[in-house]
Structure formats: structure tokens, C-alpha cells
Motif scaffolding. Structure first.
Motif, short mmCIF file in Angstrom:
data_model
loop_
_atom_site.label_atom_id
_atom_site.label_comp_id
_atom_site.label_asym_id
_atom_site.label_seq_id
_atom_site.Cartn_x
_atom_site.Cartn_y
_atom_site.Cartn_z
N SER A 186 38.11 41.30 27.75
CA SER A 186 38.61 42.46 28.49
C SER A 186 39.59 42.01 29.56
CB SER A 186 37.45 43.22 29.13
OG SER A 186 36.74 42.39 30.04
N GLY A 187 40.32 42.96 30.11
CA GLY A 187 41.29 42.63 31.16
C GLY A 187 42.32 43.73 31.31
N GLN A 198 35.57 48.35 37.69
CA GLN A 198 35.16 47.83 36.39
C GLN A 198 33.71 47.39 36.46
OE1 GLN A 198 37.76 44.76 34.89
NE2 GLN A 198 36.20 44.00 33.46
N PHE A 199 32.84 48.05 35.68
CA PHE A 199 31.43 47.69 35.59
C PHE A 199 31.26 46.72 34.42
CE2 PHE A 199 31.60 51.92 37.42
CZ PHE A 199 30.73 51.84 38.51
N GLY A 200 30.97 45.48 34.71
CA GLY A 200 30.85 44.52 33.64
C GLY A 200 32.17 44.39 32.92
N ASN A 201 32.13 44.21 31.60
CA ASN A 201 33.38 44.09 30.84
C ASN A 201 33.53 45.17 29.79
OD1 ASN A 201 31.49 43.25 28.95
ND2 ASN A 201 31.95 41.07 29.24
N GLN A 261 37.25 37.51 30.73
CA GLN A 261 38.25 38.48 31.21
C GLN A 261 39.60 37.78 31.23
OE1 GLN A 261 37.24 41.45 33.77
NE2 GLN A 261 39.26 41.75 34.70
N LYS A 262 40.58 38.41 30.56
CA LYS A 262 41.90 37.80 30.41
C LYS A 262 42.97 38.87 30.60
CE LYS A 262 44.94 34.65 28.93
NZ LYS A 262 45.27 33.41 29.66
N ASP A 263 43.83 38.67 31.62
CA ASP A 263 44.96 39.57 31.84
C ASP A 263 46.19 39.03 31.14
OD1 ASP A 263 43.21 40.95 33.43
OD2 ASP A 263 44.07 40.27 35.32
N PHE A 264 47.07 39.94 30.69
CA PHE A 264 48.30 39.54 30.02
C PHE A 264 49.49 40.23 30.68
CE2 PHE A 264 45.09 38.93 26.77
CZ PHE A 264 45.43 37.71 26.22
N SER A 265 50.61 39.52 30.71
CA SER A 265 51.86 40.08 31.23
C SER A 265 52.88 40.13 30.11
CB SER A 265 52.39 39.23 32.39
OG SER A 265 51.51 39.28 33.49
N LEU A 266 53.52 41.30 29.94
CA LEU A 266 54.51 41.50 28.89
C LEU A 266 55.90 41.59 29.51
CD1 LEU A 266 51.79 42.36 27.53
CD2 LEU A 266 53.13 43.94 26.14
N SER A 267 56.89 41.00 28.82
CA SER A 267 58.27 40.99 29.32
C SER A 267 59.04 42.15 28.71
CB SER A 267 58.96 39.68 28.96
OG SER A 267 58.29 38.59 29.56
N LEU A 286 24.63 47.99 26.48
CA LEU A 286 25.89 47.56 25.91
C LEU A 286 26.04 46.05 25.92
CD1 LEU A 286 28.28 50.25 27.44
CD2 LEU A 286 27.44 50.13 25.09
N GLU A 287 25.39 45.37 26.88
CA GLU A 287 25.54 43.94 27.01
C GLU A 287 24.39 43.16 26.34
OE1 GLU A 287 26.02 43.26 31.16
OE2 GLU A 287 28.17 43.70 31.11
N SER A 288 23.58 43.87 25.56
CA SER A 288 22.40 43.22 24.98
C SER A 288 22.65 42.64 23.59
CB SER A 288 21.25 44.24 24.90
OG SER A 288 21.61 45.32 24.08
N TYR A 289 23.91 42.67 23.11
CA TYR A 289 24.20 42.15 21.79
C TYR A 289 24.56 40.65 21.91
CZ TYR A 289 24.51 47.10 20.61
OH TYR A 289 24.25 48.41 20.43
N SER A 290 23.60 39.78 21.75
CA SER A 290 23.83 38.36 21.94
C SER A 290 24.74 37.77 20.88
CB SER A 290 22.50 37.60 21.96
OG SER A 290 21.79 37.85 20.73
#
Length: 784
Positions: free
Chosen positions: A25-26, A355-358, A95-101, A15-19
Motif C-alpha cells: 500500500s502507499g 490510514q488505519f493499518g494498510n 508501504q511503498k510510495d511512487f512518484s510519476l513523471s 482483514l489483517e488475519s490472513y497470514s
């Protein structure tokens, strides 16, 4: 285990071999409480693609690298939309987390049952979510908001007898519904003989119903999946919660952060009725102090979670609940007799997310579930010599499960979301255990368990939510299960497929097929209102129940956001069981396998559903036309007969209106064709009597002749419920709500049961008994 690790490593490597691609993700969280948001929508407008967060708020999107910036749009029902620009460094995954109000005015939540994406875009059909805020604002029986009764307002879902929480989905029986609390089966979901469900709405975050097109990850029942998720608890400082007072019970919910690093949270919720506080003093007063009886129920929910790191999260949750009826006798202020009937559930769950990888998300779950029913009696009595002797008995039945399961979510690319997993459940069935103890007759002392069976059940699945093109999307999968009996190992390979085709941007055609298998049965006697129903496993003689269901439908969302859908379904069921004519579970001298008969059933119908989500006036309208039949080799002389809950027409409407900022009104109206019942076609006289007591020449008895099973229908059922909620924010910032309601507002005398009797002229008539007249209610809640 080594093989599984190797396979997983290969999957991750591939899955991670697509350069030429990168992955973002997050997790999506509530900005105020840090609770993860399941089912939130993530869209990448530059690529015209999107996805949704899983049950634990995790998302992953892999796209081709086209520049150093990426626009992402996030949305979730009842929350402010978020549009953000993310900067990409040389195409590297991030990896990016988001917070919603949460919106201050939750008009988007205080609406109807709704999906988080437009109905026509999803490949899933025959499923719907019920927002908890909607359930709390709907008119309710005695002012008690109820998850299971709210589900009865959806098309294809019917209630049992008046006021009860049981559901009958697309022609199925009550044992054909898999009710999950945080992924753990709940075997008895009701209190007060079925009038209230065991689920405390203050502790629940989401409710999802599947009545067809079942994803491959679900199995074990034929007719429906009710997936209920508990809240995680707020990670904010201090203690927050709610407290409520009602006519039947009081409850509270408390939540707060675990530690001071915003990594964990806890939640505790409890409810208890006070029916016994009224009944017990009255019984003492009426008996002059020689008798005391009463009834009560209680629930307790506990949950905690903690982030071990960026990629690891653990959860622990538990539920306990019990109903108890008691009767005590006194002589000279000393207790000489007691009788107790109690029943209840215990569930527990321990879960580890990793979480394994992303692109790969794993979830390991250990579960426990138990339902037990007890009948206990004890007495004290003096013998001829004046010696005081004691005697006690305890009869109990129980089902207990231990389960272990592992699930993987694999985000290959935006056009493939693969889910796979496997699990095992160890069932222990104890249908009858007896304990006797006597002080005067030690020879009768015993503690014996009958017909205990310990059996394993295994299951595994794989499914792929795949987009073939912008118009064609499908969810394709297979579920495998197995169940061991003393001399046989039953297996079942169950294909599942759901397909969606967009004929226009806001119109789609959907079709689905699902095969299901069920390995446990519920022995139920419809004439008994107590929870004496017994869960038993299939045997070498009683085969697994199986079903095949086909569905075809159309879904549409208008420009104003109104949703409309029509679905037609056809379902066949094999090896369903029914008590033989003239038998009862009360016959302890006969094996239950010999008292039941296997047969087949089929149901088909048409469901229409309309909902308005936004504005001051919101609501839903549902109509179901259905046919539901059964056929057994000897029951009803082998002829086809309608199922008890074969209701031809079922029309429901629920409306919410925001009169002012602090006042909202709600109303429900339901119309249903009456239940099928067995009634005598005619009667004939027969001289009966006992010599020496009756005069054979003058005493005449009557024998009723029943032509066929369920040959008549009760009158139609209809009812209007009303409620008004007054909200106010106090000076200390607390939110308080007064709720006033009317159940059966126009006092309809709906039939509960009908029986033959004689009038004053000696003629046979049919008498209808009704249960609930107009019932007012009042409730108070405080959120802090």
C-alpha cells in the motif's frame, strides 16, 4: 463513538488475519509537484489483477505470497508509465510510495474526455472525466474556458438557453444536479446571469460527471453528480503559477511549498471581470454625470494541505465569489440614490485523512456552504422644510449548510473494495428577510425575517466493488437518507447496482439501476433572467422528489485505442414541482406551497459516444435521441406535455488538431432540436377599453388562445466555434500562450425567444429574437 471504534478494530483485525497473504500500500504522487494522483492505475501482472488509487492517491493491494519479488506497473493519464520490482521480506506487508513523471508532450491529456482505465473494464457506467487541459483548449464563449459548458458536449447532457452554463441531464431540471467543489455543494454555479460558471480552470485538477449508475456514496439529487476537485498546490521550492488576460476577465493562480520539508503546499487563485470598467464611464458620460452603473464578478480559491505523518494528512480549502450590479444617482456631485443587486457563494472544507493499518483509509470532512441573494436600495431627499432625509431597504434570501461526514475505504482483497460512510447536514433556509430604515419615519424601521427553517438531513451508505470472475464485475450498494420537517421525518432507502460482463477482452455489456431521493427544491421562474430562484426545503405538504433509473449499454475499445459506447436509459421521476398556470413567485401574498403543484416526469433515450484519444488528431462525437415529458393533475388540464428542454436530437462534435509542436487548432459543432415553447393556436378579437379614454365601439383588443403547454418548438439550434492556440517557451523558461477564437463562426441567428406581434399590415406574426452573432475573442496566458 466507542461502538464505532470497536467495530473498526474488529474489521482491521479480521482483514489483517490472513497470514498467507501480504499487502502493498502507499500513495501515488506527481514527481515534480508531489501532488497526490487520484484514479491512477496499479497493476500486478504476476497475479493478473489491479486496482486504482482513491481520491487522495492512496492504494492498497493484498495478494498471496509467492516469492520475494513483485512486479508492479503504474499508469496515469498524461504521465510516463512506471514498471518497478519490489522485494518482499518473508511475506511481510510493506508501504511503498511512487512518484510519476508528467510527459513533456501532453498529447494524452490534450484529447477528449477520458477515463483512466479502459471503458469496458470498469463496473461503472454513465460517467466520464473531463481533463482540464482539454477544457482549456476547447473553443469558448468570449475566450473564457468553462467547466460547465464543456460538460454540455457529452451525450445525455444539454445546455439551457444559448450561452448559459446550466446543464439538464437525462431529462432532469437544473436543481437536480449535485455540483460539488472539493466535496462541498455549490448552490449557484454561474456568473453573469448564467453565461459563465464560477469555477476557475486554473485552480481545478479534475472534473467527473455521473449521469446514471450512481455509486451509493452519492445522494441528494435525482439527475447528476458533478464532482470537481481543486488542485492541492505544488510542494516544490519557490512560487509557481499562471496569469491570464481575456476580454471579460483576468485571473491568476499561485502555488508553492508550505515549509521546507516537502510536507505541505498552498494554492491561491483569483479572477475578476472588468465589465464595470467599461460600463461605468459610459453611463456617466451619457447621463452628464448624474448616473453611474456597472456590473462585475469575482472569484477567490484558497487551499492548503500538510502531512502530519506517514498516515495522517490534513486539508483546508475555501471558495468565495460574488456578482454585483450597481446603479447610482447624483445631484450636484452628491450621491442621492443607489440600487444594488448582488449574489454569491461561500464554501469551506476541513478534511483529515488517516490510514488505519494498510487496508483501511479514513476521511473525516467538515463542510460549509452558503448562497445569498441581496437587493438593496437607498435614497436621500429633502422635505418641505429643506431637511435632508434618508431611506434604505434591504431584501435578502439565503441558504446555508454545515456538514460533517466520515468515509472509509476498505481494501479487503483485489476482488473487493468496500466504501462506507455516514454524515449529517444542517440546512438553514431564509427565503425572505427584509430590513427598512428611515430617518424621518422611525416607525417604519424594521429588520424582519420570514419563513426561516432549520432542518437536519442525514445520510449513510455502503458499497462494494466486487469481482465475481474475470468476466463478471459489479458495484453493489445502498444509500440511506432522512430529512426532518415540522411534523414528519422522511426516510429513503436507495438501492444501487452496476454490472459489467466481458463478452470479449475488449467488449463488455453493462447494466445499472439507481434509486435517488431529493429533499430540497429550486423555485424557478423561467421568464426571469436574474438569479432570483429560491432554494426551499420539502415540507409536510410538498414531498421529496424521487427517481428510478435503468440503463443498459455496450462498451468497446479498439486495437488503436478508440473508445465507443452505446447506452439506453429509462428514468421516472415523482413529486417534481412546477408553478401552477397563472401563478408567479412575485406573488408575495401567497405561500410558495400553494403556488406549485406536484407531478411526475419520465425520460428515456439512446446515447452514443465515440472518442479518439491519441495522435495529432483527437476528439469526441456524441449523439443523443431522447424523449422527456411531464404530467400534473391540473396543469395543462392534466394532460401530458413535453418538458421545455425536451430535445429530440442532440449531436455534438469536438476536434483538436496539433498542427505543429507550438500550434494546435480546435473546433466544436453542435446541433440540437429546438426547445419546446407555449405559443397561441389562434386569436380572437374582443372589445376592451376604459370609459372616457377609449371609444368602445372602435377599439378592438385581441385574446390569444393557447391549446396546450409547450405545444410548439423553436427552430433547431446549431453553431460552429473555432480556436487556435500559439505556444512558446520564453528564454526564462516561462510558457506563454496566445489564443484566438470565433464563437458562432458562420453567424447563425439561433432563436433565444419567440413572441407574437403585429406586422405593418396589422397581421399577427411570430418574431424571433437572437442573442449572439459571430463573436471573436483573444486571450493571453503565462505559466511560470
Amino acid at each position: 463513538m466507542k461502538v464505532c471504534v470497536s467495530v473498526l478494530s474488529i474489521l482491521i483485525f479480521q482483514l489483517e488475519s490472513y497470514s498467507q497473504k501480504f499487502t502493498i500500500s502507499g500513495y501515488l504522487k506527481d514527481k515534480k509537484t508531489s501532488e497526490r494522483l487520484a484514479g491512477a492505475s496499479i497493476a500486478l501482472p504476476q497475479y493478473n489483477i489491479g486496482t486504482a488509487s482513491n481520491n487522495f492517491g492512496f492504494y492498497s493491494v493484498t495478494v498471496p505470497y509467492r516469492g520475494d519479488s513483485l512486479i508492479i506497473e503504474l499508469s496515469y493519464s498524461g504521465y510516463e508509465k512506471v514498471r518497478d520490482t519490489i522485494f518482499i521480506s518473508n511475506g511481510q506487508s510493506i508501504q511503498k510510495d511512487f512518484s510519476l513523471s508528467s510527459k513533456g508532450d501532453l498529447q494524452a491529456v490534450v484529447v477528449t474526455a477520458q477515463r483512466l482505465q479502459k471503458i469496458e473494464t470498469s463496473s461503472q457506467m454513465s460517467s466520464i472525466s473531463m481533463p482540464i487541459e482539454l477544457i482549456k483548449k476547447m473553443p469558448s464563449f468570449l475566450g473564457e474556458p468553462d467547466v460547465m459548458k464543456a460538460l454540455q458536449f457529452l451525450p445525455g447532457v444539454q445546455g439551457g438557453n444559448e450561452g448559459q452554463t446550466g446543464i439538464y441531464v437525462r431529462g432532469g431540471g437544473p436543481d437536480q444536479n449535485l455540483i460539488l467543489l472539493d466535496g462541498v455543494p455549490v448552490y449557484n454555479a454561474s456568473h453573469v446571469y448564467g453565461f459563465f460558471s464560477v469555477f476557475n480552470t486554473d485552480a481545478i485538477s479534475s472534473v467527473e460527471l455521473y449521469k446514471g449508475g450512481f455509486p451509493a456514496r452519492f445522494g441528494g439529487r435525482l439527475s447528476s453528480i458533478v464532482d470537481i476537485r481543486m488542485k492541492e498546490g505544488a510542494k516544490t521550492k519557490g512560487v509557481h503559477g499562471t496569469a491570464s488576460l481575456g476580454l471579460v476577465s483576468s485571473k491568476f493562480m499561485l502555488e508553492g511549498a508550505l515549509g521546507n520539508k516537502n510536507k505541505g503546499s498552498w494554492l491561491v487563485s483569483a479572477r475578476r471581470s472588468y465589465i464595470d470598467a467599461i460600463l461605468t464611464p459610459l453611463s456617466k458620460l451619457n447621463s452628464g454625470g448624474t448616473n453611474s452603473n456597472g456590473y462585475y464578478f469575482w472569484d477567490l480559491n484558497v487551499k492548503t494541505n500538510y502531512e502530519l505523518g506517514v498516515k495522517d494528512h490534513i486539508y483546508l480549502s475555501a471558495y468565495m465569489g460574488k456578482d454585483k450590479f450597481f446603479d447610482k444617482g447624483f445631484e450636484n456631485k452628491k450621491q442621492v440614490f443607489s440600487a444594488n443587486i448582488d449574489w454569491g457563494n461561500i464554501t469551506g472544507m476541513a478534511r483529515w485523512n488517516h490510514q488505519f493499518g494498510n487496508k483501511v483509509f479514513g476521511n473525516l470532512s467538515a463542510t460549509y456552504s452558503q448562497y445569498q441573494f441581496n437587493v438593496a436600495n437607498s435614497m436621500l431627499a429633502k422635505d418641505s422644510t429643506g431637511q435632508l432625509n434618508s431611506f434604505s431597504s434591504l431584501n435578502r434570501s439565503k441558504i446555508r449548510d454545515f456538514g460533517l461526514k466520515y468515509d472509509l475505504d476498505i481494501y479487503n482483497n483485489p476482488y473487493h473494495t468496500i466504501k462506507m460512510g455516514a454524515g449529517v447536514t444542517f440546512h438553514t433556509f431564509t427565503p425572505n428577510a427584509v430590513a427598512l430604515k428611515s430617518s424621518s419615519l422611525p416607525s417604519v424601521n424594521t429588520d424582519t425575517t420570514f419563513n426561516v427553517s432549520q432542518v437536519p438531513e442525514i445520510d449513510s451508505y455502503i458499497e462494494d466493488d466486487i469481482s465475481f470472475s474475470k468476466k463478471l464485475k459489479a458495484n453493489i450498494g445502498v444509500h440511506f437518507s432522512g430529512f426532518k420537517t415540522p411534523n414528519h421525518f422522511y426516510t429513503s432507502l436507495q438501492p444501487r447496482v452496476s454490472v459489467r460482463y466481458l463478452i470479449k477482452p475488449t467488449w463488455s455489456i453493462k447494466a445499472s439501476y439507481s434509486n435517488m431521493a431529493q429533499y430540497i427544491e429550486l423555485l424557478s421562474n423561467s421568464s426571469v433572467g436574474l438569479p432570483t430562484d429560491l432554494w426551499v426545503p420539502i415540507t409536510d405538504k410538498i414531498k421529496p422528489q424521487t427517481s428510478d433509473q435503468f440503463a443498459l449499454g455496450v462498451a468497446h475499445t479498439t486495437d488503436k485505442g478508440y473508445e465507443f459506447s452505446v447506452e439506453a436509459y429509462y428514468k421516472t421521476m415523482k413529486n417534481v414541482i412546477e408553478y401552477k398556470d397563472g401563478t408567479s413567485y412575485l406573488n408575495k401574498n401567497q405561500s410558495w406551497e400553494d403556488m406549485v403543484e406536484m407531478g411526475k416526469g419520465w425520460s428515456y433515450g439512446l446515447e452514443t459516444f465515440f472518442q479518439k484519444k491519441y495522435g495529432r488528431l483527437t476528439g469526441l462525437v456524441g449523439y443523443t435521441l431522447s424523449f422527456n415529458n411531464r404530467k400534473f393533475p391540473t396543469i395543462n388540464e392534466g394532460r401530458v406535455f413535453p418538458y421545455k428542454y425536451d430535445r429530440r436530437h442532440d449531436f455534438k462534435i469536438a476536434v483538436l488538431y496539433k498542427l505543429r509542436k507550438n500550434i494546435d487548432l480546435s473546433a466544436n459543432w453542435v446541433f440540437e432540436t429546438g426547445n419546446s415553447i407555449s405559443m397561441p393556436d389562434y386569436q380572437y378579437s374582443s372589445p376592451v377599453g376604459i370609459q372616457g379614454i377609449y371609444d368602445w365601439s372602435t377599439y378592438i383588443g385581441y385574446i390569444f388562445h393557447y391549446g396546450s403547454r409547450n405545444n410548439y418548438r423553436m427552430p433547431s439550434y446549431h453553431r460552429l466555434d473555432l480556436a487556435v492556440n500559439f505556444h512558446k517557451t520564453t528564454k526564462r523558461g516561462f510558457e506563454r500562450t496566445w489564443t484566438f477564437g470565433l464563437y458562432n463562426a458562420y453567424n447563425r441567428a439561433n432563436p433565444y425567444f419567440i413572441y407574437p406581434s403585429n406586422n405593418s399590415n396589422g397581421h399577427t406574426i411570430f418574431v424571433q429574437e437572437s442573442l449572439f452573432p459571430i463573436i471573436p475573442s483573444i486571450g493571453y496566458s503565462l505559466k511560470f
